[in-house]
Every structure is written in structure tokens, then in C-alpha cells.
Scaffold this motif. Structure first.
Motif, PDB file in Angstrom:
ATOM      1  N   ASP A 112     -13.524  -9.246  11.289  1.00 53.28           N
ATOM      2  CA  ASP A 112     -12.508  -8.311  10.737  1.00 53.28           C
ATOM      3  C   ASP A 112     -12.730  -7.996   9.329  1.00 53.28           C
ATOM      4  OD1 ASP A 112     -10.786  -6.222  10.748  1.00 53.28           O
ATOM      5  OD2 ASP A 112      -8.804  -7.697  11.250  1.00 53.28           O
ATOM      6  N   GLN A 113     -12.101  -9.046   8.722  1.00 58.34           N
ATOM      7  CA  GLN A 113     -12.060  -8.888   7.164  1.00 58.34           C
ATOM      8  C   GLN A 113     -11.803 -10.364   6.512  1.00 58.34           C
ATOM      9  OE1 GLN A 113      -8.879  -6.774   5.707  1.00 58.34           O
ATOM     10  NE2 GLN A 113      -7.537  -7.157   7.358  1.00 58.34           N
ATOM     11  N   VAL A 114     -11.879 -10.312   5.319  1.00 55.83           N
ATOM     12  CA  VAL A 114     -11.647 -11.452   4.542  1.00 55.83           C
ATOM     13  C   VAL A 114     -10.416 -11.013   3.680  1.00 55.83           C
ATOM     14  CG1 VAL A 114     -12.238 -13.210   2.737  1.00 55.83           C
ATOM     15  CG2 VAL A 114     -13.625 -12.750   4.782  1.00 55.83           C
ATOM     16  N   GLN A 115      -9.170 -11.771   3.941  1.00 56.41           N
ATOM     17  CA  GLN A 115      -8.163 -11.068   2.863  1.00 56.41           C
ATOM     18  C   GLN A 115      -7.586 -12.275   2.020  1.00 56.41           C
ATOM     19  OE1 GLN A 115      -4.863  -8.698   4.540  1.00 56.41           O
ATOM     20  NE2 GLN A 115      -3.392 -10.077   3.847  1.00 56.41           N
ATOM     21  N   GLN A 116      -7.644 -12.228   0.780  1.00 56.02           N
ATOM     22  CA  GLN A 116      -7.246 -13.204  -0.147  1.00 56.02           C
ATOM     23  C   GLN A 116      -5.786 -12.956  -0.617  1.00 56.02           C
ATOM     24  OE1 GLN A 116      -9.144 -10.663  -0.735  1.00 56.02           O
ATOM     25  NE2 GLN A 116      -8.781  -9.710  -2.840  1.00 56.02           N
ATOM     26  N   PHE A 156      -1.641 -11.551  -4.550  1.00 53.66           N
ATOM     27  CA  PHE A 156      -1.914 -10.358  -3.674  1.00 53.66           C
ATOM     28  C   PHE A 156      -0.569 -10.203  -2.853  1.00 53.66           C
ATOM     29  CE2 PHE A 156      -5.889 -11.685  -5.407  1.00 53.66           C
ATOM     30  CZ  PHE A 156      -6.447 -10.622  -5.946  1.00 53.66           C
ATOM     31  N   TYR A 157      -0.153  -9.038  -2.508  1.00 52.13           N
ATOM     32  CA  TYR A 157       0.760  -8.762  -1.612  1.00 52.13           C
ATOM     33  C   TYR A 157       0.468  -7.435  -0.847  1.00 52.13           C
ATOM     34  CZ  TYR A 157       2.870  -6.087  -5.518  1.00 52.13           C
ATOM     35  OH  TYR A 157       2.961  -5.338  -6.615  1.00 52.13           O
ATOM     36  N   ASN A 158       0.676  -7.497   0.430  1.00 52.88           N
ATOM     37  CA  ASN A 158       0.457  -6.450   1.322  1.00 52.88           C
ATOM     38  C   ASN A 158       1.717  -6.253   2.167  1.00 52.88           C
ATOM     39  OD1 ASN A 158      -2.693  -5.769   1.152  1.00 52.88           O
ATOM     40  ND2 ASN A 158      -2.399  -8.036   1.313  1.00 52.88           N
ATOM     41  N   ASP A 159       2.023  -4.810   2.461  1.00 45.76           N
ATOM     42  CA  ASP A 159       3.027  -4.252   3.354  1.00 45.76           C
ATOM     43  C   ASP A 159       4.383  -5.046   3.075  1.00 45.76           C
ATOM     44  OD1 ASP A 159       1.418  -2.518   4.497  1.00 45.76           O
ATOM     45  OD2 ASP A 159       0.562  -4.084   6.005  1.00 45.76           O
ATOM     46  N   ASP A 160       4.629  -5.302   1.631  1.00 46.63           N
ATOM     47  CA  ASP A 160       5.892  -6.195   1.505  1.00 46.63           C
ATOM     48  C   ASP A 160       6.957  -4.917   1.386  1.00 46.63           C
ATOM     49  OD1 ASP A 160       7.193  -8.537  -0.513  1.00 46.63           O
ATOM     50  OD2 ASP A 160       7.875  -6.548  -0.960  1.00 46.63           O
ATOM     51  N   PRO A 161       8.205  -5.192   2.155  1.00 45.03           N
ATOM     52  CA  PRO A 161       9.143  -4.137   2.280  1.00 45.03           C
ATOM     53  C   PRO A 161       9.737  -3.679   0.948  1.00 45.03           C
ATOM     54  CG  PRO A 161      10.077  -6.408   2.942  1.00 45.03           C
ATOM     55  CD  PRO A 161       8.388  -6.515   2.542  1.00 45.03           C
TER      56      PRO A 161
END
Length: 375
Positions: free
Chosen positions: A10-14, A34-39
Motif C-alpha cells: 500500500d504505502q510507507v508512511q513516516q 508528520f501529522y495526517n488528518d488531525d482534527p
């Protein structure tokens, strides 16, 4: 497929990257988060690097770049800040004072907000077009005796007008860093041009301990001065019931004495005040005691005093508690206790049998309490 696991990449996410290095007199530390989809912050990254040339100079820089989620406005924001450290010697400034630190920063689409107890953070806000910060750090020529950092910040809205301006000061005694000093304090003054609100806060802490012998600490929290230019509301506090000006003394790892007090006045009560009268001070050392005594919280300020909006209010209280456990072999003496009071005065025009209660409309309510326990 066909009853077997079907593995696929799928993917590599750091999440985080760090770097640490020591090259002779030069020390370097850095990180990326790194931050993803933080509210709150959506998607982005924050990072920093700290470089120090031992005994001479140091640089500390941080940055943040991100974009909020579509449900939160879908806009970009950024923040950068850097500070230089001139070392223990510093540069002569004025008399016995020397310049030890200087720095500054800038940001866009972020707003400075208080997160409690004199601490602040930045959160995305599309109404802020740009903000700037400037910082200076001074101290006495003799290192680690007295240090003070001052910061001036101003933010502009999308119409290029001033949104708010703030001043922040940190100071500490006997220590190279604030966190490890004998005494420290911080103060903030902020004016919101849009809402015509002035707010200021002050916190101070001091402490000293000799392990297994004695420990003394004093705190000044929740010291506020608030003015709302639109409504005319104002409030002043030296501590609040839930976070009082306090003194704590511990001896021989066996006995502890605590003292807490607060003083408040104004024509409205912010949410930080909590219920009035508050729960008795020091009774939390014996969970369930208040229930055993049939004590019930009196609710909120409004339904206790029935004072109309804008009416003056004066409230203060103090409490003392102690707890000890002395033992020799199988024998132990345990005791605890507390004593204190809370008093609040409000001005009301409510009538009682046709007469105005209290003294010229000023009516007082409060409580006095005490307990002692041996075992």
C-alpha cells in the motif's frame, strides 16, 4: 484469493524523523514530525533544529507547515521562529545587565490561544493574515543568577488591520534554565482589537528541597485581570478556588502542611472560577468524607447569589490542611485535618419582605469548615 491471504503493498508512511550529532565542540539535534488528518491541524509537518557551539553560540529554530481539513476550511498555514543564544558571557547591555538571547518569528493563518495556567499554543485561524514576533533575553553579568526573556507579538487580520497585540515575559532566579531554577514566573498581557478585550495573566513558582529532610514550594496561579470594552465586564483574581495561591511544606517524608487562598472581584465570573462556594479545601485527602457529612455543592455563582448581570461581586477564601504518617516498627500514627472558610459578597436589589437584604444591598454568603482524623 481462493481462501488464501492476498498481500499487496500500500504505502510507507513516516511519523517522525530525528537527527543527533556531536562534532567536536558542535552539537546538533533536529526532528521532523508528520501529522495526517488531525482534527485541528489537518495535514502537515512540524520540525526544529538546535545547534550549539559549546561556550560560544547557539541557534534554535522551529517551523510548521500544514493545511486544515476540508471540514475545517481547507486553508494553508505556516509558522517559523528562530532564536540565537550568545552564551554565558553575552553582550553588555545596560549596567550589570547583558544581552544573552535574541530572536523572532512570523506566521500566517494561525492564532495564539491560552491553553491554561499561563501557557499558550497556536491553532489554525483563517482570519489572521500575518503575525510577527520579536524576542530579547537579558540577565545579570554573573551567569545563572537572574534571567528574563521578553517577547512582543502583533497579528494582522485579512483587512491588514491589527487583530491583537501581546507581550509575554519569563523570568527566573538561581538557575541556568527556567524549569530547573529556584524561582520562576511568567506574565502575559494581550489586547484583542476586534473584540476590544484586554487580558493579563501572571504565574509564579518557587521551591527548595533537601531530600528526605524538608521540601518547600509556593505557587501563584490563575492571577487574571480581564476587561471587555464592548460589554463593560471586568474581573480581577489572585488565584481561584480550584487553583489557589498555595504554600506546601513537607518534612521527613512523613508530614505535609498545605495552605491555599484566593481573592476575586468583578462584575462577572468567568468559567475558570467554578462553583461558589467551592468544595471545602483539603477534604480531598479523605475521599467520601463530604458525602458522609451530607455536604452538597451549592451549584454555580448565579443560582447562589441571584445577582443580576453586571452586579459587583467580591469573593475570597483560605484553607489549611495537614497530613502525617509517623511510624516506628509495627506502630504508626496517622492523622490529617483541614480548616478554612469561603465568603462571597454580591450586590442585589432583590427584596425580602419588602426590604433590601444585607447592608445597602450587599449580601454575604459563605461557609466555614474543619475536620480532624486520627488512626
Amino acid at each position: 484469493k481462493n481462501g488464501r491471504p492476498d498481500w499487496s503493498f500500500d504505502q510507507v508512511q513516516q511519523d517522525k524523523v530525528e537527527v543527533h550529532g556531536h562534532f567536536g565542540p558542535v552539537k546538533v539535534d533536529g526532528y521532523l514530525d508528520f501529522y495526517n488528518d488531525d482534527p485541528i491541524y489537518g495535514n502537515g509537518l512540524t520540525g526544529g533544529v538546535k545547534m550549539n557551539i559549546e561556550g560560544l553560540f547557539g541557534v534554535d529554530a522551529v517551523a510548521q507547515f500544514g493545511r486544515t481539513l476540508p471540514t475545517k476550511g481547507d486553508f494553508r498555514y505556516w509558522y517559523v521562529q528562530a532564536q540565537g543564544d550568545l552564551g554565558a558571557a553575552g553582550l553588555p547591555f545596560a549596567g550589570p545587565l547583558v544581552l544573552r538571547r535574541f530572536g523572532g518569528g512570523a506566521y500566517s493563518k494561525l492564532k495564539r490561544v491560552e491553553v491554561g495556567n499561563g501557557k499558550f499554543d497556536y491553532v489554525p485561524d483563517a482570519s489572521i493574515e500575518m503575525g510577527f514576533k520579536a524576542k530579547l533575553g537579558i540577565g545579570l553579568a554573573s551567569p545563572d543568577v537572574f534571567e528574563m526573556d521578553g517577547e512582543l507579538e502583533i497579528a494582522f487580520n485579512q483587512d491588514k488591520g491589527a487583530d491583537n497585540i501581546g507581550i509575554h515575559v519569563d523570568a527566573w532566579l538561581i538557575g541556568h534554565e527556567k524549569a530547573n531554577s529556584l524561582a520562576q514566573g511568567s506574565g502575559d498581557i494581550n489586547y484583542d482589537f476586534q473584540h476590544k478585550q484586554l487580558s493579563s495573566t501572571l504565574t509564579m513558582q518557587a521551591g527548595y528541597s533537601v531530600p528526605h529532610l524538608i521540601s518547600i514550594s509556593a505557587t501563584v496561579n490563575e492571577t487574571h485581570f480581564l476587561i471587555d470594552g464592548n460589554t463593560g465586564d471586568w474581573f480581577l483574581s489572585l488565584g481561584v478556588p480550584q487553583n489557589r495561591i498555595g504554600l506546601s511544606i513537607s518534612a521527613l517524608d512523613a508530614a505535609t502542611i498545605n495552605f491555599g487562598s484566593y481573592f476575586m472581584m468583578g462584575n462577572y465570573t468567568p468559567t475558570i472560577v467554578g462553583p461558589l462556594p467551592p468544595a471545602p479545601y483539603g477534604f480531598d485527602q479523605r475521599p467520601g468524607l463530604l458525602q458522609e457529612l451530607g455536604y452538597h455543592d451549592k451549584g454555580t455563582t448565579e443560582n447562589v447569589f441571584n445577582a443580576p448581570p453586571g452586579s459587583p461581586l467580591l469573593a475570597f477564601g483560605a484553607g489549611y490542611s495537614t497530613n502525617a504518617d509517623f511510624g516506628i516498627g509495627p506502630f504508626h500514627l496517622r492523622y490529617g485535618g483541614a480548616i478554612g472558610f469561603d465568603l462571597a459578597l454580591s450586590q442585589s436589589e432583590d427584596k425580602c419582605n419588602g426590604n433590601t437584604p444585607g447592608i445597602n444591598g450587599w449580601y454575604a454568603q459563605g461557609q466555614i469548615y474543619a475536620y480532624i482524623h486520627f488512626a
